[in-house]
Scaffold this motif. Structure first.
Motif, PDB file in Angstrom:
ATOM      1  N   ILE A 130       1.005  -1.507  -0.174  1.00  0.00           N
ATOM      2  CA  ILE A 130      -0.280  -0.101  -0.276  1.00  0.00           C
ATOM      3  C   ILE A 130       0.743   1.345   0.359  1.00  0.00           C
ATOM      4  O   ILE A 130       0.485   2.272  -0.785  1.00  0.00           O
ATOM      5  CB  ILE A 130      -1.154  -0.228   1.566  1.00  0.00           C
ATOM      6  CG1 ILE A 130      -2.062  -1.307   1.358  1.00  0.00           C
ATOM      7  CG2 ILE A 130      -1.545   1.559   1.545  1.00  0.00           C
ATOM      8  CD1 ILE A 130      -3.067  -1.087   0.956  1.00  0.00           C
TER       9      ILE A 130
ATOM     10  N   MET B 224      -5.450  -0.477  -4.080  1.00  0.00           N
ATOM     11  CA  MET B 224      -6.026   0.685  -2.995  1.00  0.00           C
ATOM     12  C   MET B 224      -7.307   0.494  -2.722  1.00  0.00           C
ATOM     13  O   MET B 224      -8.086   0.741  -2.355  1.00  0.00           O
ATOM     14  CB  MET B 224      -5.795   1.919  -3.660  1.00  0.00           C
ATOM     15  CG  MET B 224      -4.753   2.854  -3.234  1.00  0.00           C
ATOM     16  SD  MET B 224      -3.704   2.801  -1.436  1.00  0.00           S
ATOM     17  CE  MET B 224      -4.658   4.598  -1.408  1.00  0.00           C
TER      18      MET B 224
ATOM     19  N   SER C   1     -10.233  -1.743  -2.453  1.00  0.00           N
ATOM     20  CA  SER C   1     -10.618  -2.240  -1.828  1.00  0.00           C
ATOM     21  C   SER C   1     -10.081  -2.145  -0.100  1.00  0.00           C
ATOM     22  O   SER C   1     -10.658  -2.006   0.739  1.00  0.00           O
ATOM     23  CB  SER C   1     -10.519  -3.903  -1.713  1.00  0.00           C
ATOM     24  OG  SER C   1      -8.897  -4.418  -1.867  1.00  0.00           O
ATOM     25  N   TYR C   2      -9.051  -1.426   0.378  1.00  0.00           N
ATOM     26  CA  TYR C   2      -8.380  -0.635   0.969  1.00  0.00           C
ATOM     27  C   TYR C   2      -9.308   0.738   1.263  1.00  0.00           C
ATOM     28  O   TYR C   2      -9.627   0.422   3.002  1.00  0.00           O
ATOM     29  CB  TYR C   2      -6.516  -0.796   0.599  1.00  0.00           C
ATOM     30  CG  TYR C   2      -6.241   0.890   1.660  1.00  0.00           C
ATOM     31  CD1 TYR C   2      -5.884   0.229   2.953  1.00  0.00           C
ATOM     32  CD2 TYR C   2      -6.179   2.362   1.560  1.00  0.00           C
ATOM     33  CE1 TYR C   2      -4.590   0.999   3.479  1.00  0.00           C
ATOM     34  CE2 TYR C   2      -5.612   2.801   2.728  1.00  0.00           C
ATOM     35  CZ  TYR C   2      -4.982   2.420   3.577  1.00  0.00           C
ATOM     36  OH  TYR C   2      -4.242   3.488   4.380  1.00  0.00           O
TER      37      TYR C   2
ATOM     38  N   SER D 189     -12.075  -0.759   4.640  1.00  0.00           N
ATOM     39  CA  SER D 189     -11.293  -0.182   5.871  1.00  0.00           C
ATOM     40  C   SER D 189     -12.386   1.168   6.950  1.00  0.00           C
ATOM     41  O   SER D 189     -12.107   1.429   7.745  1.00  0.00           O
ATOM     42  CB  SER D 189      -9.903   0.661   5.603  1.00  0.00           C
ATOM     43  OG  SER D 189     -10.579   2.103   4.859  1.00  0.00           O
TER      44      SER D 189
ATOM     45  N   SER E 282     -12.181  -5.566   8.789  1.00  0.00           N
ATOM     46  CA  SER E 282     -10.705  -5.382   7.725  1.00  0.00           C
ATOM     47  C   SER E 282      -9.465  -6.440   8.141  1.00  0.00           C
ATOM     48  O   SER E 282      -9.018  -6.560   7.524  1.00  0.00           O
ATOM     49  CB  SER E 282     -10.152  -3.892   7.781  1.00  0.00           C
ATOM     50  OG  SER E 282     -10.177  -3.448   8.627  1.00  0.00           O
TER      51      SER E 282
ATOM     52  N   GLY F 202      -7.863  -8.618   5.218  1.00  0.00           N
ATOM     53  CA  GLY F 202      -6.462  -8.785   5.592  1.00  0.00           C
ATOM     54  C   GLY F 202      -6.178 -10.321   5.156  1.00  0.00           C
ATOM     55  O   GLY F 202      -5.313 -10.479   4.523  1.00  0.00           O
TER      56      GLY F 202
ATOM     57  N   ASN G 250      -8.323  -8.170  -6.769  1.00  0.00           N
ATOM     58  CA  ASN G 250      -7.580  -6.933  -6.502  1.00  0.00           C
ATOM     59  C   ASN G 250      -5.974  -6.378  -6.974  1.00  0.00           C
ATOM     60  O   ASN G 250      -5.797  -7.059  -7.287  1.00  0.00           O
ATOM     61  CB  ASN G 250      -7.307  -7.218  -5.215  1.00  0.00           C
ATOM     62  CG  ASN G 250      -6.589  -6.729  -3.531  1.00  0.00           C
ATOM     63  OD1 ASN G 250      -5.190  -6.303  -4.445  1.00  0.00           O
ATOM     64  ND2 ASN G 250      -7.210  -6.616  -2.419  1.00  0.00           N
TER      65      ASN G 250
ATOM     66  N   TRP H  80       0.125  -6.111   3.924  1.00  0.00           N
ATOM     67  CA  TRP H  80      -1.041  -5.172   3.400  1.00  0.00           C
ATOM     68  C   TRP H  80      -2.201  -5.175   4.355  1.00  0.00           C
ATOM     69  O   TRP H  80      -3.008  -4.014   4.804  1.00  0.00           O
ATOM     70  CB  TRP H  80      -1.746  -5.513   2.513  1.00  0.00           C
ATOM     71  CG  TRP H  80      -3.068  -4.968   1.226  1.00  0.00           C
ATOM     72  CD1 TRP H  80      -2.601  -4.280   0.874  1.00  0.00           C
ATOM     73  CD2 TRP H  80      -4.344  -5.409   1.597  1.00  0.00           C
ATOM     74  NE1 TRP H  80      -3.903  -3.901  -0.334  1.00  0.00           N
ATOM     75  CE2 TRP H  80      -4.980  -4.781   0.322  1.00  0.00           C
ATOM     76  CE3 TRP H  80      -5.178  -6.297   2.458  1.00  0.00           C
ATOM     77  CZ2 TRP H  80      -6.082  -4.148   0.692  1.00  0.00           C
ATOM     78  CZ3 TRP H  80      -6.592  -5.773   2.208  1.00  0.00           C
ATOM     79  CH2 TRP H  80      -6.932  -5.051   1.370  1.00  0.00           C
TER      80      TRP H  80
ATOM     81  N   ILE I 272      -4.245  -1.866   5.937  1.00  0.00           N
ATOM     82  CA  ILE I 272      -5.550  -1.614   5.935  1.00  0.00           C
ATOM     83  C   ILE I 272      -6.067  -1.758   7.307  1.00  0.00           C
ATOM     84  O   ILE I 272      -7.282  -0.906   7.903  1.00  0.00           O
ATOM     85  CB  ILE I 272      -6.417  -2.906   5.261  1.00  0.00           C
ATOM     86  CG1 ILE I 272      -7.925  -2.898   5.510  1.00  0.00           C
ATOM     87  CG2 ILE I 272      -6.590  -4.593   5.901  1.00  0.00           C
ATOM     88  CD1 ILE I 272      -8.587  -3.163   4.225  1.00  0.00           C
TER      89      ILE I 272
ATOM     90  N   THR J   7      -3.866   7.841   4.870  1.00  0.00           N
ATOM     91  CA  THR J   7      -2.517   7.282   4.382  1.00  0.00           C
ATOM     92  C   THR J   7      -1.611   7.980   4.082  1.00  0.00           C
ATOM     93  O   THR J   7      -0.343   7.099   4.372  1.00  0.00           O
ATOM     94  CB  THR J   7      -3.174   6.219   3.114  1.00  0.00           C
ATOM     95  OG1 THR J   7      -4.901   5.912   2.874  1.00  0.00           O
ATOM     96  CG2 THR J   7      -2.860   5.104   2.913  1.00  0.00           C
TER      97      THR J   7
ATOM     98  N   CYS K 228      -5.350   2.373  -7.216  1.00  0.00           N
ATOM     99  CA  CYS K 228      -4.176   1.998  -7.048  1.00  0.00           C
ATOM    100  C   CYS K 228      -3.258   1.745  -8.399  1.00  0.00           C
ATOM    101  O   CYS K 228      -2.054   1.879  -7.688  1.00  0.00           O
ATOM    102  CB  CYS K 228      -4.789  -0.336  -7.720  1.00  0.00           C
ATOM    103  SG  CYS K 228      -6.265  -0.222  -7.432  1.00  0.00           S
TER     104      CYS K 228
END
Lengths: 207, 212
Positions: free
Chosen positions: A18, A25, A27-28, A32, A38, A42, A127, A159, A163, A192, B30
């Protein structure tokens, strides 16, 4: 053994999926909102990475690389074949297929785990972190299956840490007085970014 | 506009602002941020993603009545992956340096959520021509953000734009001047913070978006 430990630490902290490459990113950011969900996502990502990267490693080593088909066709014919342009489609097919397989196996043999991870598994096929790990694996030329697997697990753990960390921050941030236009996604990006700055302090470590 | 009806124009202009894939729908972040250190790779990436989104939208839209619902994700992935391979080969043939800089991020266009998102949300239910416009619009909305971030990062981080230096060499501290590039701008975290700020500015200007 030392080499494996280095790869693990490097992929968790220094080359964090990340914070250094922004992979996964979507799904992050989407999942979250609470620590509980999360954590589930994870763990699912670690699981899928640990399965797909070694499989992709073997496919790359024995099918896709220039001259990799030596075991099947003999040296002379194999040396003329370079299938590496197919790697994208092979990797994504393997990922989609493995995710489906994992989903069915988990559903059959571990219903409790399935109900915890169930909704996340299909999401993971798209992902970026999973495909990203496969592509990094092929770009960095890991020399053995153990190294590739260590890299995969390390990336997954990195990751996971990211998250769960951002989910904890978002749970608390709900009570803060943030300017209305920045609420939600805006502040999550900035948080972030600041977490990424913290993770950059690992960059000086040479492994 | 003679060529495009009002509805068609909306398909292109909406993703620029009100439905921007990055800042509003939060898709495709991403691969967006890692390629924005300089303008050139960002532009190449924007064009590649636009092309893949538009053409995969068209293909899936033409196939939409024949794809069985259960396996549609796999079909979509295969179509997108095939298009990305074509893009990758074209980049390697014509702009090899940029393609090296983009490294794995060309391949990651496959899992770019914008593409899957548009396929699921639009192409599966619409005719090819509107799907094409929708793809172009979303690609352009994505590209716009990429280019804004890249311009800011390149100006402040490298003191240049498109590789052409904007700051006179004699200004730099190394040559006895007073100026230094902000090295922080070329590091990954700054991309995230820049994007946060862009979202902040956009939402302050368009009140409807607040609270989404």
């Amino acid at each position: 053994m030392e080499e494996l430990l280095n790869i693990f630490v490097k992929s968790v902290f220094i080359d964090n999926m990340i914070f250094a490459y922004f992979l996964g990113m979507c799904s992050y950011l989407a999942v979250s909102k609470t620590v509980e969900t999360s954590t589930g996502l994870g763990i699912a990502v670690i699981f899928v990475l640990a399965i797909t990267v070694p499989v992709n490693y073997l496919i790359e080593k024995f099918v896709l690389k220039p001259g990799a088909l030596e075991w099947l066709l003999g040296h002379e014919m194999a040396s003329q074949i370079d299938l590496s342009f197919l790697s994208f489609i092979m990797f994504i097919a393997v990922i989609a297929w493995m995710v489906q397989l994992v989903e069915m196996t988990v559903e059959k043999f571990a219903p409790a785990l399935y109900s915890a991870l169930g909704i996340f598994l299909p999401l993971i096929a798209v992902n970026c972190a999973v495909l990203g790990a496969a592509l990094f694996m092929s770009e960095r030329n890991y020399s053995s299956l153990a190294e590739a697997t260590t890299f995969a697990v390390g990336s997954g753990v990195g990751w996971f840490l990211a998250i769960v960390g951002i989910a904890a921050i978002r749970e608390k941030i709900r009570y803060s007085n943030i300017p209305a236009p920045l609420r939600g996604i805006g502040i999550t990006f900035i948080a972030t970014g600041i977490m990424a700055i913290a993770f950059m302090s690992f960059m000086g470590i040479k492994l | 506009m003679g060529l495009l009806s009002t509805k068609d124009t909306k398909l292109i202009t909406n993703p620029m602002n009100l439905e921007n894939p990055i800042t509003v729908q939060v898709l495709g972040v991403c691969s967006a941020l890692a390629v924005t250190v300089k303008l050139e790779p960002a532009l190449v990436m924007a064009i590649s993603v636009t092309a893949v989104t538009a053409f995969s939208n068209v293909i899936i839209s033409m196939l939409r009545n024949t794809i069985p619902n259960r396996i549609r994700i796999i079909v979509q992935l295969v179509v997108v992956a095939a298009l990305v391979i074509i893009v990758d080969q074209i980049l390697k043939a014509f702009v090899y340096d940029v393609s090296k800089q983009l490294s794995v991020f060309v391949g990651l266009i496959i899992t770019n959520c914008i593409i899957m998102g548009r396929l699921e949300a639009f192409a599966l239910g619409n005719k090819p021509w509107p799907s094409f416009l929708d793809g172009v619009g979303n690609g352009a909305g994505y590209g716009m953000i990429l280019i804004i971030v890249a311009i800011v990062r390149e100006i402040f981080g490298s003191g240049s734009i498109w590789g052409i230096s904007l700051i006179p060499q004699s200004w730099y501290i190394a040559n006895g001047g007073f100026y230094a590039n902000n090295g922080f701008m070329i590091l990954p975290p700054m991309a995230l913070i820049m994007l946060g700020v862009i979202i902040w500015v956009q939402r302050s200007r368009t009140k409807e978006l607040i609270g989404k």
